[in-house]
Design a protein around this motif. Structure first.
Motif, PDB file in Angstrom:
ATOM      1  N   ASP A 181      70.449 -31.216  25.897  1.00 39.90           N
ATOM      2  CA  ASP A 181      70.616 -32.528  26.506  1.00 39.90           C
ATOM      3  C   ASP A 181      71.592 -33.394  25.713  1.00 39.90           C
ATOM      4  O   ASP A 181      72.257 -34.256  26.268  1.00 39.90           O
ATOM      5  N   GLN A 182      71.642 -33.170  24.423  1.00 44.28           N
ATOM      6  CA  GLN A 182      72.611 -33.875  23.567  1.00 44.28           C
ATOM      7  C   GLN A 182      72.661 -33.159  22.223  1.00 44.28           C
ATOM      8  O   GLN A 182      71.640 -32.624  21.765  1.00 44.28           O
ATOM      9  N   VAL A 183      73.841 -33.153  21.628  1.00 47.53           N
ATOM     10  CA  VAL A 183      73.982 -32.570  20.289  1.00 47.53           C
ATOM     11  C   VAL A 183      74.664 -33.605  19.402  1.00 47.53           C
ATOM     12  O   VAL A 183      75.536 -34.345  19.855  1.00 47.53           O
ATOM     13  N   THR A 184      74.263 -33.653  18.159  1.00 44.28           N
ATOM     14  CA  THR A 184      74.942 -34.561  17.250  1.00 44.28           C
ATOM     15  C   THR A 184      75.023 -33.945  15.858  1.00 44.28           C
ATOM     16  O   THR A 184      74.237 -33.057  15.520  1.00 44.28           O
ATOM     17  N   SER A 206      68.837 -42.573  14.465  1.00 40.87           N
ATOM     18  CA  SER A 206      69.675 -43.617  15.069  1.00 40.87           C
ATOM     19  C   SER A 206      70.531 -43.041  16.208  1.00 40.87           C
ATOM     20  O   SER A 206      71.083 -43.774  17.014  1.00 40.87           O
ATOM     21  N   GLN A 207      70.649 -41.706  16.258  1.00 36.36           N
ATOM     22  CA  GLN A 207      71.510 -41.064  17.258  1.00 36.36           C
ATOM     23  C   GLN A 207      70.745 -40.422  18.412  1.00 36.36           C
ATOM     24  O   GLN A 207      71.247 -40.323  19.518  1.00 36.36           O
ATOM     25  N   LEU A 208      69.556 -39.915  18.117  1.00 34.44           N
ATOM     26  CA  LEU A 208      68.812 -39.138  19.105  1.00 34.44           C
ATOM     27  C   LEU A 208      67.468 -39.805  19.397  1.00 34.44           C
ATOM     28  O   LEU A 208      66.883 -40.425  18.508  1.00 34.44           O
ATOM     29  N   PRO A 209      66.947 -39.626  20.625  1.00 37.84           N
ATOM     30  CA  PRO A 209      65.621 -40.157  20.919  1.00 37.84           C
ATOM     31  C   PRO A 209      64.554 -39.429  20.096  1.00 37.84           C
ATOM     32  O   PRO A 209      64.747 -38.263  19.730  1.00 37.84           O
ATOM     33  N   ALA A 210      63.476 -40.125  19.787  1.00 35.98           N
ATOM     34  CA  ALA A 210      62.369 -39.478  19.070  1.00 35.98           C
ATOM     35  C   ALA A 210      61.787 -38.386  19.968  1.00 35.98           C
ATOM     36  O   ALA A 210      61.841 -38.481  21.193  1.00 35.98           O
ATOM     37  N   VAL A 211      61.255 -37.337  19.353  1.00 38.70           N
ATOM     38  CA  VAL A 211      60.784 -36.171  20.112  1.00 38.70           C
ATOM     39  C   VAL A 211      59.391 -35.751  19.642  1.00 38.70           C
ATOM     40  O   VAL A 211      58.861 -36.302  18.687  1.00 38.70           O
ATOM     41  N   ASP A 212      58.854 -34.724  20.331  1.00 35.48           N
ATOM     42  CA  ASP A 212      57.525 -34.216  19.959  1.00 35.48           C
ATOM     43  C   ASP A 212      57.574 -33.445  18.640  1.00 35.48           C
ATOM     44  O   ASP A 212      56.570 -33.333  17.944  1.00 35.48           O
ATOM     45  N   GLY A 213      58.740 -32.858  18.342  1.00 38.83           N
ATOM     46  CA  GLY A 213      58.805 -32.094  17.097  1.00 38.83           C
ATOM     47  C   GLY A 213      60.170 -31.497  16.854  1.00 38.83           C
ATOM     48  O   GLY A 213      61.073 -31.590  17.694  1.00 38.83           O
ATOM     49  N   VAL A 214      60.322 -30.911  15.665  1.00 40.10           N
ATOM     50  CA  VAL A 214      61.595 -30.286  15.299  1.00 40.10           C
ATOM     51  C   VAL A 214      61.437 -28.768  15.194  1.00 40.10           C
ATOM     52  O   VAL A 214      60.419 -28.269  14.724  1.00 40.10           O
ATOM     53  N   SER A 235      59.473 -32.031  23.990  1.00 43.37           N
ATOM     54  CA  SER A 235      60.844 -32.452  23.699  1.00 43.37           C
ATOM     55  C   SER A 235      61.085 -32.163  22.219  1.00 43.37           C
ATOM     56  O   SER A 235      60.212 -32.414  21.384  1.00 43.37           O
ATOM     57  N   VAL A 236      62.225 -31.578  21.919  1.00 40.31           N
ATOM     58  CA  VAL A 236      62.473 -31.119  20.543  1.00 40.31           C
ATOM     59  C   VAL A 236      63.889 -31.412  20.056  1.00 40.31           C
ATOM     60  O   VAL A 236      64.809 -31.563  20.845  1.00 40.31           O
ATOM     61  N   TRP A 237      64.016 -31.477  18.748  1.00 40.80           N
ATOM     62  CA  TRP A 237      65.322 -31.408  18.096  1.00 40.80           C
ATOM     63  C   TRP A 237      65.425 -29.997  17.529  1.00 40.80           C
ATOM     64  O   TRP A 237      64.534 -29.569  16.792  1.00 40.80           O
ATOM     65  N   ILE A 238      66.509 -29.281  17.857  1.00 37.80           N
ATOM     66  CA  ILE A 238      66.788 -28.014  17.180  1.00 37.80           C
ATOM     67  C   ILE A 238      67.662 -28.359  15.975  1.00 37.80           C
ATOM     68  O   ILE A 238      68.699 -29.013  16.125  1.00 37.80           O
ATOM     69  N   GLY A 288      70.218 -31.061  19.902  1.00 36.43           N
ATOM     70  CA  GLY A 288      70.681 -30.294  18.751  1.00 36.43           C
ATOM     71  C   GLY A 288      71.089 -31.259  17.639  1.00 36.43           C
ATOM     72  O   GLY A 288      71.727 -32.283  17.906  1.00 36.43           O
ATOM     73  N   LEU A 289      70.707 -30.920  16.416  1.00 41.94           N
ATOM     74  CA  LEU A 289      71.012 -31.786  15.278  1.00 41.94           C
ATOM     75  C   LEU A 289      71.510 -30.935  14.120  1.00 41.94           C
ATOM     76  O   LEU A 289      70.841 -29.992  13.705  1.00 41.94           O
ATOM     77  N   CYS A 290      72.707 -31.254  13.624  1.00 36.43           N
ATOM     78  CA  CYS A 290      73.266 -30.475  12.516  1.00 36.43           C
ATOM     79  C   CYS A 290      73.777 -31.388  11.410  1.00 36.43           C
ATOM     80  O   CYS A 290      74.080 -32.546  11.644  1.00 36.43           O
ATOM     81  N   LEU A 291      73.898 -30.811  10.240  1.00 35.26           N
ATOM     82  CA  LEU A 291      74.486 -31.555   9.121  1.00 35.26           C
ATOM     83  C   LEU A 291      75.975 -31.759   9.361  1.00 35.26           C
ATOM     84  O   LEU A 291      76.511 -32.813   9.066  1.00 35.26           O
TER      85      LEU A 291
END
Ligand code: ZN
Ligand code: ZN
Length: 246
Positions: free
Chosen positions: A76-79, A117-125, A199-202, A230-233
């Protein structure tokens, strides 16, 4: 003897001060991330492509590849926190190839604060899983360390139940199409009940084409995950942008 101890305490304090105040990327005394490295690798003046996380001009929402339909489909979104270059790239290499996972905890707070600050809060990572044989070789999975950092800082639960069942060859020299093909069947959900409706952040360390995040997202989607980010360094930089740093 008293003088010796005075000296020793002073020396220890100096070391501590130095360690507590050095930039994690360049070692300059002062901030945890100095202004030069913030400007050089984190680029707060740039936006992130919603499709793949690549650094783009702030006024844009997607990169050219994603606009042309070549981006990930199941996310849904990657940052990404910063640009995979210079000090940030060296930092990631040090973590992975010199086995220094503890450095990831040093950036836990700024990275987590930036993520929320970039992604909505989710159920888990969900950490991008590592194949058992690679894990045995490296001793840790950097994506899991990052997920723990986020869990620690933001209190988001870690969702397990996905594993890497195929040991794929290196992705470095492959095109996006070949990377996706290479990753076919690499991941599997072991416990769909942990995923369904969530809902998750990968989380991963680096994304270039988004193929790894996409492969994980696909199996999560197949197990009923509702919203996937998606969340990356670190990520690449839009080709059309003037190259920044190195
Ligand atoms: Zn620095
Ligand atoms: Zn993109």
């Amino acid at each position: 003897m008293k003088e010796f101890w005075k000296g020793a305490i002073k020396f220890t304090r100096a070391l501590w001060y130095e360690e507590a105040q050095a930039c994690v990327f360049c070692g300059a005394v002062g901030d945890l991330i100095c202004p030069t490295c913030t400007a050089g690798y984190l680029h707060p003046e740039l936006g992130r492509c919603r499709g793949c996380g690549k650094l783009i001009l702030k006024e844009k929402t997607s990169c050219l590849d994603c606009k042309a339909g070549k981006g990930p489909k199941h996310l849904d979104q990657v940052t990404a926190w910063g640009h995979y270059s210079g000090g940030l790239r060296e930092f990631i290499h040090k973590v992975k190839f010199e086995a220094h996972p503890r450095h990831l905890m040093e950036i836990a707070r700024p990275f987590s604060n930036w993520a929320i600050s970039q992604l909505p809060a989710v159920d888990g990572v969900v950490a991008v899983p590592m194949h058992a044989s690679r894990l045995a070789e490296r001793g840790f999975n950097q994506a899991e360390v990052l997920a723990s950092a986020i869990h620690w800082e933001l209190g988001l639960p870690i969702i397990e139940g996905i594993e890497r069942i195929e040991l794929t060859s290196s992705q470095i020299l492959l095109s996006r199409h070949d990377r996706l093909h290479n990753l076919k069947g690499a991941f599997a959900v072991r416990e769909p009940k942990l995923i369904i409706g969530r809902s998750v952040w990968i989380v991963d360390d680096v994304t270039t084409t988004g193929a790894t995040l996409e492969a994980v997202a696909e199996v999560l989607r197949g197990s009923g995950a509702q919203t996937i980010y998606g969340l990356c360094l670190a990520a690449g930089l839009e080709k059309k942008l003037v190259p920044l740093g190195d």
